[in-house]
Design a protein around this motif. Structure first.
Motif, PDB file in Angstrom:
ATOM      1  N   ILE A 125       0.852  -1.181   0.000  1.00  0.00           N
ATOM      2  CA  ILE A 125       0.000   0.000   0.000  1.00  0.00           C
ATOM      3  C   ILE A 125       0.893   1.238   0.000  1.00  0.00           C
ATOM      4  O   ILE A 125       1.787   1.362   0.828  1.00  0.00           O
ATOM      5  N   ILE A 126       0.665   2.143  -0.951  1.00  0.00           N
ATOM      6  CA  ILE A 126       1.402   3.394  -0.990  1.00  0.00           C
ATOM      7  C   ILE A 126       0.421   4.526  -0.700  1.00  0.00           C
ATOM      8  O   ILE A 126      -0.660   4.588  -1.277  1.00  0.00           O
ATOM      9  N   SER A 127       0.793   5.413   0.220  1.00  0.00           N
ATOM     10  CA  SER A 127      -0.100   6.475   0.672  1.00  0.00           C
ATOM     11  C   SER A 127       0.610   7.822   0.629  1.00  0.00           C
ATOM     12  O   SER A 127       1.811   7.913   0.883  1.00  0.00           O
ATOM     13  N   SER A 165       4.712  19.257  -2.840  1.00  0.00           N
ATOM     14  CA  SER A 165       3.535  18.385  -2.829  1.00  0.00           C
ATOM     15  C   SER A 165       3.782  17.184  -3.729  1.00  0.00           C
ATOM     16  O   SER A 165       4.509  17.273  -4.726  1.00  0.00           O
ATOM     17  N   VAL A 166       3.189  16.059  -3.388  1.00  0.00           N
ATOM     18  CA  VAL A 166       3.369  14.837  -4.159  1.00  0.00           C
ATOM     19  C   VAL A 166       2.036  14.128  -4.284  1.00  0.00           C
ATOM     20  O   VAL A 166       1.266  14.049  -3.330  1.00  0.00           O
ATOM     21  N   ARG A 167       1.737  13.649  -5.485  1.00  0.00           N
ATOM     22  CA  ARG A 167       0.516  12.892  -5.741  1.00  0.00           C
ATOM     23  C   ARG A 167       0.868  11.633  -6.526  1.00  0.00           C
ATOM     24  O   ARG A 167       1.768  11.632  -7.373  1.00  0.00           O
ATOM     25  N   VAL A 168       0.151  10.556  -6.258  1.00  0.00           N
ATOM     26  CA  VAL A 168       0.312   9.316  -7.017  1.00  0.00           C
ATOM     27  C   VAL A 168      -0.646   9.348  -8.192  1.00  0.00           C
ATOM     28  O   VAL A 168      -1.871   9.391  -8.010  1.00  0.00           O
ATOM     29  N   ILE A 175       5.421  -0.285 -11.447  1.00  0.00           N
ATOM     30  CA  ILE A 175       5.878   1.070 -11.714  1.00  0.00           C
ATOM     31  C   ILE A 175       4.864   2.050 -11.137  1.00  0.00           C
ATOM     32  O   ILE A 175       3.661   1.917 -11.347  1.00  0.00           O
ATOM     33  N   VAL A 176       5.355   3.055 -10.411  1.00  0.00           N
ATOM     34  CA  VAL A 176       4.507   4.084  -9.816  1.00  0.00           C
ATOM     35  C   VAL A 176       4.803   5.406 -10.505  1.00  0.00           C
ATOM     36  O   VAL A 176       5.964   5.803 -10.636  1.00  0.00           O
ATOM     37  N   CYS A 177       3.751   6.072 -10.961  1.00  0.00           N
ATOM     38  CA  CYS A 177       3.889   7.393 -11.564  1.00  0.00           C
ATOM     39  C   CYS A 177       3.488   8.434 -10.526  1.00  0.00           C
ATOM     40  O   CYS A 177       2.393   8.358  -9.959  1.00  0.00           O
ATOM     41  N   ILE A 178       4.371   9.374 -10.250  1.00  0.00           N
ATOM     42  CA  ILE A 178       4.084  10.419  -9.269  1.00  0.00           C
ATOM     43  C   ILE A 178       4.248  11.793  -9.922  1.00  0.00           C
ATOM     44  O   ILE A 178       4.996  11.950 -10.901  1.00  0.00           O
ATOM     45  N   ALA A 179       3.516  12.763  -9.378  1.00  0.00           N
ATOM     46  CA  ALA A 179       3.616  14.144  -9.840  1.00  0.00           C
ATOM     47  C   ALA A 179       4.041  15.017  -8.660  1.00  0.00           C
ATOM     48  O   ALA A 179       3.428  14.973  -7.593  1.00  0.00           O
ATOM     49  N   ILE A 180       5.100  15.790  -8.851  1.00  0.00           N
ATOM     50  CA  ILE A 180       5.625  16.682  -7.822  1.00  0.00           C
ATOM     51  C   ILE A 180       5.213  18.115  -8.165  1.00  0.00           C
ATOM     52  O   ILE A 180       5.462  18.591  -9.280  1.00  0.00           O
ATOM     53  N   LEU A 410      -3.852  11.573   2.260  1.00  0.00           N
ATOM     54  CA  LEU A 410      -4.750  12.094   1.240  1.00  0.00           C
ATOM     55  C   LEU A 410      -5.323  10.992   0.363  1.00  0.00           C
ATOM     56  O   LEU A 410      -6.504  11.016   0.014  1.00  0.00           O
ATOM     57  N   GLU A 411      -4.511  10.038   0.012  1.00  0.00           N
ATOM     58  CA  GLU A 411      -4.928   8.998  -0.922  1.00  0.00           C
ATOM     59  C   GLU A 411      -4.103   7.742  -0.679  1.00  0.00           C
ATOM     60  O   GLU A 411      -3.076   7.778   0.009  1.00  0.00           O
ATOM     61  N   ALA A 412      -4.564   6.638  -1.259  1.00  0.00           N
ATOM     62  CA  ALA A 412      -3.854   5.368  -1.136  1.00  0.00           C
ATOM     63  C   ALA A 412      -4.045   4.560  -2.414  1.00  0.00           C
ATOM     64  O   ALA A 412      -5.073   4.665  -3.087  1.00  0.00           O
ATOM     65  N   ASP A 413      -3.054   3.771  -2.738  1.00  0.00           N
ATOM     66  CA  ASP A 413      -3.116   2.907  -3.916  1.00  0.00           C
ATOM     67  C   ASP A 413      -2.339   1.632  -3.615  1.00  0.00           C
ATOM     68  O   ASP A 413      -1.640   1.535  -2.604  1.00  0.00           O
ATOM     69  N   VAL A 414      -2.450   0.653  -4.501  1.00  0.00           N
ATOM     70  CA  VAL A 414      -1.785  -0.639  -4.334  1.00  0.00           C
ATOM     71  C   VAL A 414      -0.830  -0.858  -5.499  1.00  0.00           C
ATOM     72  O   VAL A 414      -1.187  -0.639  -6.657  1.00  0.00           O
TER      73      VAL A 414
END
Length: 437
Positions: A125-127, A165-168, A175-180, A410-414
């Motif tokens: 889990i990535i949060s 700030s960081v968002r998934v 592979i995880v795509c993030i936006a800074i 704020l959010e969570a993903d797998v």
């Protein structure tokens, strides 16, 4: 004479220390070359009496001096069941192991095994945390489902800074795509700790450019990872403008596309299922809710038919559950229905999976998030407010796992652990070409 297969040379495992083996081979006469005195000295002592001491036991091989050989298929079967952290170490065993573990064939085989893991031992889990500052943390999905307490671990992600700030954007194949800061994109494999910074989406726009909607997924037809971004900001002429662009890892560039003519998506991030990104959106004068899709292969938009709802008075949101598209129908302060599309492209395959009641004993009365996971026993993992909650439909009971080193998120993903590389294969269709040796 045995035929050697030069296309797929077998992987050789040396039993015992290599130096010891070389000394043994040097001291052992070639078969058929032994002399009588040597033969006698190996059985009798100087007084011609039988020896009573035991000689060291040697591993018997099919032929004298031969080395045991294991087929590559067996090695792949064994190694594909190991976690990434072990495989990264095993690349140092030998050149043949490094070549095998780094090959596309093995990476795909390992990913397939990880996906089928019903215990979710390789799923994380990535949060995105907001307090005490922006950060990304991860914890074990298995322990979150089964244990009362699990520990969250900090991520050392690209451009990590309390002020950034960081968002998934999305997770796909490990592979995880993030936006800074809403403008800098990274593709990142947390398991191998490799990342790639994407080029700026549009250098002609001013610093006011920021991302409003996005999505990330895999284009299987072209063997390519793609990011879709809807950017808004002030262009060179000084007027506010919205542009839709798609990034290709293989081309390492963005291009502008003309899509979403009937209306922009409502959700922040697209849900990746069956080669397409999906959002919910409202269109028309009556703000009718629909599911819009974007095909990463053809780069065209479409719509997905919804379930045949029996009743109204609920709000809808999209999610992904077990690789299938799902719709969460929220009846405020009462319950939520989880619908799942078991076979993509067929409306009749929509099925109401479970109804999750609201926990009346909890002070939080806000809506549930879309489900993150369904356990082997049918339990559902959801986000409820700023915490995780597990609902067991068989016992109609809730489990509230405790997470240490964790705060408001704020959010969570797998995502699943994988060895997938961020360097695209130079010849993605080589498996369909004739090989010449």
């Amino acid at each position: 004479m045995p035929i050697t297969n030069f296309k797929n040379p077998p992987i050789v495992l040396h039993l015992g220390d290599s130096k010891t083996s070389s000394r043994t081979n040097q001291s052992t006469p070639h078969p058929g070359m032994e002399t009588r005195s040597n033969s006698q000295s190996s059985i009798y002592d100087h007084n011609h009496q039988p020896r009573t001491t035991k000689t060291p036991r040697r591993i018997q091989t099919p032929e004298a001096g031969s080395i045991p050989i294991f087929p590559e298929e067996i090695i792949v079967e064994i190694l594909s069941r190991l976690p990434v952290r072990c495989l990264l170490k095993f690349r140092c065993v030998s050149k043949s192991w490094r070549s095998l573990i780094s090959s596309n064939h093995f990476i795909k085989a390992h990913l397939a095994v990880s996906r089928k893991d019903t215990d979710f031992a390789r799923h994380r889990i990535i949060s995105t945390l907001l307090r005490p500052c922006y950060s990304l943390k991860q914890c074990s999905l298995n322990s979150l489902l089964s244990g009362p307490v699990t520990d969250a671990v900090d991520f050392d992600y690209p451009m990590r800074n309390p002020n950034n700030s960081v968002r998934v954007v999305g997770c796909c194949n490990g592979i995880v795509c993030i936006a800074i800061n809403g403008k800098h994109f990274f593709l990142w494999n947390p398991s191998t700790r490799k990342h790639k910074k994407l080029p700026d989406a549009d250098e002609r726009m001013r610093r006011g450019l920021f991302i409003t909607k996005s999505g990330f997924g895999f284009d299987e037809c072209n063997d390519d990872y793609k990011v879709l971004g809807i950017f808004s900001g002030f262009c060179v002429a000084g007027r506010y403008e919205t542009r839709v662009k798609v990034y290709s890892l293989r081309a390492n560039s963005w291009k502008r596309i003309d899509v979403f003519k009937d209306g922009l998506p409502f959700d922040d991030t697209g849900k990746f299922v069956s080669g397409k990104l999906h959002w919910g959106r409202r269109i028309g004068l009556n703000s009718r809710w629909e599911i819009v899709s974007f095909d990463l292969g053809s780069e065209a938009c479409g719509t997905v038919e919804q379930p045949r709802y029996v009743e109204g008075g609920f709000s809808r949101s999209l999610g992904v559950l077990g690789g299938c598209l799902c719709v969460l129908c929220d009846f405020p302060k009462t319950s939520v229905d989880v619908w799942i599309l078991r076979e993509y492209g067929k409306r009749d395959s929509w099925d109401k999976l479970v109804t999750v009641p609201y926990d009346l004993g909890d002070p939080w009365k806000g809506p549930y998030s879309t489900p993150l996971c369904r356990g082997a026993k049918g339990e559902i993992l959801l986000v409820y407010g700023s915490k995780f909650i597990v609902y067991d439909p068989k016992d109609n009971a809730f489990l509230r796992p405790k997470i240490t080193n964790f705060d408001t998120f704020l959010e969570a993903d797998v995502y699943v652990e994988s060895l997938v590389s961020l360097v695209p294969d130079a010849a993605p269709k080589i498996q369909n070409q004739k090989k010449h040796w």
